[in-house]
Design an enzyme around this catalytic site. Sequence first.
Site, PDB file in Angstrom:
ATOM      1  N   GLU A   1      -7.078  -7.642  -0.323  1.00  0.00           N
ATOM      2  CA  GLU A   1      -7.615  -7.565   1.042  1.00  0.00           C
ATOM      3  C   GLU A   1      -9.087  -7.202   1.012  1.00  0.00           C
ATOM      4  O   GLU A   1      -9.436  -6.048   0.791  1.00  0.00           O
ATOM      5  CB  GLU A   1      -6.866  -6.501   1.867  1.00  0.00           C
ATOM      6  CG  GLU A   1      -5.448  -6.878   2.199  1.00  0.00           C
ATOM      7  CD  GLU A   1      -4.728  -5.807   3.014  1.00  0.00           C
ATOM      8  OE1 GLU A   1      -5.391  -5.077   3.777  1.00  0.00           O
ATOM      9  OE2 GLU A   1      -3.496  -5.707   2.865  1.00  0.00           O
TER      10      GLU A   1
ATOM     11  N   GLU B   1       0.813  -1.224   0.000  1.00  0.00           N
ATOM     12  CA  GLU B   1       0.000   0.000   0.000  1.00  0.00           C
ATOM     13  C   GLU B   1       0.846   1.273   0.000  1.00  0.00           C
ATOM     14  O   GLU B   1       0.453   2.264   0.618  1.00  0.00           O
ATOM     15  CB  GLU B   1      -0.939   0.014   1.220  1.00  0.00           C
ATOM     16  CG  GLU B   1      -2.030  -1.013   1.169  1.00  0.00           C
ATOM     17  CD  GLU B   1      -3.150  -0.753   2.174  1.00  0.00           C
ATOM     18  OE1 GLU B   1      -2.884  -0.096   3.198  1.00  0.00           O
ATOM     19  OE2 GLU B   1      -4.271  -1.201   1.933  1.00  0.00           O
TER      20      GLU B   1
END
Length: 627
Positions: free
Chosen positions: A250, A181
């Site tokens: 995710e 991320e």
Amino acid sequence: MANCLILVGIVFAFLCSSAVFGTQVSHDGRAILIDGQRRVLFSGSIHYPRSTPEMWPDLIKKAKEGGLDAIETYVFWNAHEPQRRQYNFEGNLDLVRFMKEIQNAGLYAILRIGPYVCAEWNYGGLPAWLRQIPGLQMRTNNQPFKDEMQNFVTLIVNMVKQESLLAPQGGPIIITQIENEYGNIQWPYGDAGKQYINWCAQLAESYQIDVPWIMCQQPDAPQPMINTCNGFYCDSFEPNNSTSPKLWTENWTGWFKAWDKPDPHRLAEDLAFSVARFFQSGGTLQNYYMYHGGTNFGRTTGGPYITTTYDYDAPLDEYGNIRQPKWGHLKNLHDAIKKMEKALIYGFANTTELGNGLSVTKFSDNGVVPGCILANKNKTDDATLDFEGANYSLPAWSVSVLPDCKQEVYNTAKINVQTSIMVKKSNQAEAEPTNLIWSWKPENLSEALHGDAADFTINMLKDQILASVDASDYLWYITSVNLSQTQQMRLQVNTTGHILHAFINGDLIGSEYAPNGRFSFVFEKEVVIQGGVNIISLLSATVGLKNYGAYYELMPAGIVGGPVKLIGNYNNTIDLSGNTWSYKVGLDGEKKQLYLDYSNSSWHTEGRLPKMSPFTWYKVKFHYNLD
Ligand code: GAL
């Protein structure tokens, strides 16, 4: 000569068979390809250090029964390399054993090496000793950091290669991840951030491991890195390159818990809705974060103030029990989607928007039996949908799966599995108090309170992370002040948290912690300072180091810089910040490893268990029955 020819023939046959022994993993713009076939893949996160090796086979088995094809995990750098070049892959850090358990169960693995991981893990997985390396700046285009990161990533890649754990070698690993991320926090790093992410991609590529590399939440991921989505919903996500398939790394099955906060929950219906919408809109691989959350053992939790439980409201609860209806409702969804796997990834998708949130997607042609997905995105209105001569009832915020475009086999809002509530029962045969055998022992504070035996001494108030290098949650700051006469004064301590206990001349005068969500506070207390030498001992404690954000690692902890002052009448102030400060890292009981002390000697066992008693070590023994 004839013998020779036979030998050559055997060698040739052996070479051919070894070449096809492994699994070939590649991708096109639509899907991940396993041995040349496009696949729909369901995956779930199970982080190996958050359970015990004894639990792994059962967790993985339950994941497989729940319809998963793969298990995903991060690799936890600061757990594996707690001191520079000293490694630990033992016990629940045995990554290779975990990978082999996955392989034994016949599942694939997704290895997110990071090595920055976030993950509500202490310091996001980065070792605190990195801070001691001169000139090192984390997660940016900085040579000392890149050298350390490369060293660790190379170690992991070599380890999995050596153990033949990569799919082309016959192992379970089909996908690997670098960084985590970074795109979410890249902006403040400017050009250096961009250069860093390019370097990460080059590093990954340089290993030539023949499985696809991913970068999650990285909209500018350089090819051939596949950028992937994280979130509660990823149906509208599009990869940044037409050659990258749509992957969801995710899908948050619940959320993590913080101290003092309620248990987070996510409904099974909503989770299933998000998955079905993802496949309706062109998804090919979806991973549940977490499938089993587990426990943050020891000092592994991130923070501050993230709890030791990492249950996450996942389909398997903290202890590995099946959580219904979530587990079963998802299992049924996986079965339904798999029934139309070929249609989904080989058929051509044709979506018709019908208004008021209703849509129909038909996957057909290209030699497949057509399959259909119907969606009602409207949050309040149930609907009846007429489609190809039949009526389908779609509750609000739901998706129906029709693997043959005729019969609804699944709707995300219609639960057809058992709903159960877990009740904790005490053992009927034994009453609670005898079940749990408590003993206790006070922390030995004497050295810290008398200012003896410091680890080091300096004339400043130092950041706790730098001073303790994360060897403990606790750091003592000790100094003395000499007054000509006894005075009533106010001790004022400016600290960046997370908790402070203040002692003067051996007496605890107060404790305080950073209020909700804040990282600093001012401790103030009226005290009597004696004429002569007084010892001030301040115990600072952290509750999990920060794990997320741009430059998060620089967020200070402890009484960094202070100021620490004694304020008397008429604002007569003594600033102690520049005093000589003695530092002691950790508690005495930690040094003695009391948590490993199974003996009864020197532990109190008689009388009432002390409650609300700070600086006490508690130990409990219990019986564990499997039934
Ligand atoms: C994501 C991150 C994960 C985890 C999750 C929240 O942003 O990639 O590691 O922290 O949030 O549980």
